[in-house]
Design an enzyme around this catalytic site. Structure first.
Site, short mmCIF file in Angstrom:
data_model
loop_
_atom_site.label_atom_id
_atom_site.label_comp_id
_atom_site.label_asym_id
_atom_site.label_seq_id
_atom_site.Cartn_x
_atom_site.Cartn_y
_atom_site.Cartn_z
N ALA A 135 -10.61 -9.25 13.31
CA ALA A 135 -10.56 -7.87 13.79
C ALA A 135 -11.98 -7.42 14.11
CB ALA A 135 -9.93 -6.95 12.75
N GLN A 167 -16.87 -5.54 12.05
CA GLN A 167 -15.89 -6.58 12.33
C GLN A 167 -15.53 -7.26 11.02
OE1 GLN A 167 -18.44 -8.53 15.28
NE2 GLN A 167 -18.51 -10.35 13.96
N VAL A 168 -14.34 -7.87 10.98
CA VAL A 168 -13.80 -8.36 9.73
C VAL A 168 -13.59 -9.87 9.80
CG1 VAL A 168 -12.02 -8.04 7.98
CG2 VAL A 168 -12.61 -6.15 9.51
N SER A 199 -15.84 -0.81 16.69
CA SER A 199 -17.17 -0.41 17.14
C SER A 199 -18.18 -0.33 16.00
CB SER A 199 -17.08 0.95 17.84
OG SER A 199 -16.44 1.89 17.01
N ASP A 255 -5.69 8.18 8.23
CA ASP A 255 -5.51 7.51 9.52
C ASP A 255 -4.30 6.58 9.46
OD1 ASP A 255 -5.97 6.79 12.12
OD2 ASP A 255 -7.61 5.40 11.68
#
Length: 548
Positions: free
Chosen positions: A124, A130-131, A127, A280
């Site tokens: 993933a 990242q994973v 902006s 979210d």
């Protein structure tokens, strides 16, 4: 590192590219860039709000995050723009592993001491980070959320530009001051700086995980604090599917309807009991495991509600569910939402239509989410400012409803929310904290009454010592003090009797909540005491008259 001047130029280029040259000419100092830009590069053939979204995506992480937060402000922006802002994608091309590896090494200088494996290809990318999937020395499979190098400097530069633009907008367009552009940017700055601190992300995850222990089948990933810091978050890797992936859920033998009810219950508890909720809830942040557990992800945005705000929001939702306009207006006032006196009747008329539509609607034609949207649209038309926490809660409820109806088309908010809110309202009413608050109020009132004669005497003394002189005989003053003593005693007795009656009535009124028998008997005894004292007071007044 990009300088502030260079960033101004980049922003101007993007805005001109998408047909917002007039805005650049008015807001940005200097317009030579506008004159030099080739017009054929502009994209004015697209609808205006689509161009706004595309420009924001090209401007980068700060503006994407700002747009995502503004997508919750239905009371400020037109519905068509809200729809486009909700489409903002925070997906970007990942950085090569070699560029993010130094961030990981800051927290684990010797790779072999921490990890057996780190997959160089991220699964993933966004902006801000990242994973990467990794395996710890003890065999635990984890997800490494790594902050992008240089992102903090870029965001700080963008925040300075946004603050400057907000000041210029307020000075050039006085009518827009009602929306408080500088205040919105300041709130956003606090939010995005929190998101840049991954330790806060981890703390939020742990708190929601603790709060969800009482909800069956809901949890948050474990945080590995020994490998976590401001720019690196190491958490449990969760195998699962998106909550809206119906074919995958059925293939695992899970019932979408049960998943919808479980997720709904989890959010109701977070918002109205815990006062700390995941902010979210898009489907990508809600995974469902093979065993049917809902696992929350991404805790950068959370909502916080103090106890008094929870009670007020519960009152508002109950008023909407019951289609009660007056109670809705009262609840909005209690939330600090100010409506101009000249607009009150018009706002009530519009809310009446919204609530009647909700009450009379058939399933599938109009739901609670649409009622909330109608409420916020009304507030927007009258330029009524709303607390951000209220709008975040509204956004979360609408998103949860969307997911719920996608999982179960027969999902009914009214049927599901009413028992929750009734039970929560009763629990809040008789909670130790609430009773303690009532005790403080009664105690303060009694203290004020007891101090009344002394305060009166002190006032008389101050008057005699000042420029005003009152000539009164001592016997008159003594009689006044004696009279005040008697009046205070009567008021005090009346206050206590009234408190007993009100308290007993509240206890006996809550018939839908199971209460211990001794509480009911105490309430009945309270009534009996109040009746006896009341009859005595009437007898005393008749026999001895008003004077003493």
């Amino acid at each position: 590192m990009v300088t502030r001047f260079q960033r101004y130029g980049q922003i101007a280029d993007v805005l001109i590219k998408y047909g917002f040259g007039i805005l650049v000419e008015e807001v940005f100092p200097g317009s030579e860039r506008l004159r030099a830009f080739k017009r054929r590069g502009q994209k004015e053939e697209l609808p205006a709000y689509v161009r706004v979204r595309l420009a924001i995506e090209e401007l980068g992480p700060t503006f994407i995050k700002f747009g995502q937060i503004m997508s919750t402000r239905r009371e400020l922006l037109p519905p068509e723009l809200i729809v486009e802002l909700q489409k903002l994608q925070d997906q970007v091309a990942p950085l090569p592993y070699d560029e993010v590896k130094p961030v990981i090494e800051d927290y684990c200088p010797v790779f072999g001491d921490c990890f057996d494996l780190i997959e160089e290809e991220p699964f993933a990318a966004a902006s801000l980070s990242q994973v990467h999937r990794a395996v710890l020395k003890d065999g635990s499979v984890v997800a490494l959320k790594v902050q992008r190098p240089g992102i903090v400097d870029l965001i700080e530069t963008d925040l300075l530009i946004l603050q400057s633009l907000a000041e210029r907008v307020e000075s050039m367009y006085p009518d827009l001051r009602v929306y408080n552009p500088r205040g919105m940017v300041d709130e956003f700055a606090v939010q995005i700086r929190r998101e840049l601190d991954f330790t806060q992300d981890g703390k939020n995850a742990e708190r929601i995980g603790r709060n969800m222990r009482e909800v069956r089948g809901v949890r948050a990933p474990k945080i590995y604090w020994q490998y976590t810091g401001t720019r690196l978050l190491t958490m449990e890797y969760v195998e699962g599917v998106r909550i809206d992936d119906l074919p995958a859920l059925r293939e695992m033998g899970l019932l979408p309807r049960e998943i919808a009810e479980r997720g709904f219950s989890a959010y109701i508890k977070q918002i109205f009991i815990d006062g700390f909720f995941h902010g979210d809830p898009h489907p990508g942040n809600l995974l469902v495991t093979e065993k049917g557990f809902i696992v929350f992800l991404d805790f950068g945005i959370v909502g916080v509600l103090r106890p008094e705000k929870k009670r007020r929001l519960i009152n508002l939702l109950l008023a909407i569910v019951n289609s009660d306009v007056d109670r809705t207006m009262d609840a909005l006032h209690d939330l600090g939402i100010t409506i101009k006196p000249e607009d009150v009747d018009s706002v009530k008329d519009e809310l009446y239509v919204v609530l009647i539509d909700y009450r009379d609607a058939q399933l599938g034609q109009f739901n609670f989410g649409m009622a909330l949207i109608g409420l916020t649209d009304t507030l927007r038309r009258y330029r009524i400012r709303v607390p951000p926490a209220f709008m975040l809660m509204t956004k979360v409820i609408i998103m949860v409803l969307d997911v719920g109806t996608e999982l179960d088309p027969t999902f009914n908010f009214d049927r599901n929310i009413r028992p929750h809110l009734t039970a929560i309202a009763a629990r809040e009413r008789f909670s130790p904290e609430k009773l303690l608050d009532v005790g403080h109020v009664i105690n303060d009132a009694i203290d004020s009454l007891v101090r009344l004669p002394r305060s009166f005497a002190e006032t008389l003394q101050n008057v005699t010592e000042g420029s005003i002189t009152l000539e009164m005989e001592k016997s008159t003053i003594d009689r006044v003090e004696q009279m005040l003593d008697h009046v205070t005693d009567k008021i005090l007795v009346g206050f206590i009797v009234a408190a007993i009656v009100v308290g007993s009535s509240l206890v006996l009124q809550v018939s839908d909540v199971t209460l211990p028998d001794y509480i009911t008997w105490i309430a009945i005894l309270g009534y009996a005491v109040a009746v006896v004292v009341g009859f005595y007071a009437i007898y005393h007044a008749i026999v001895y008259g008003r004077g003493t």
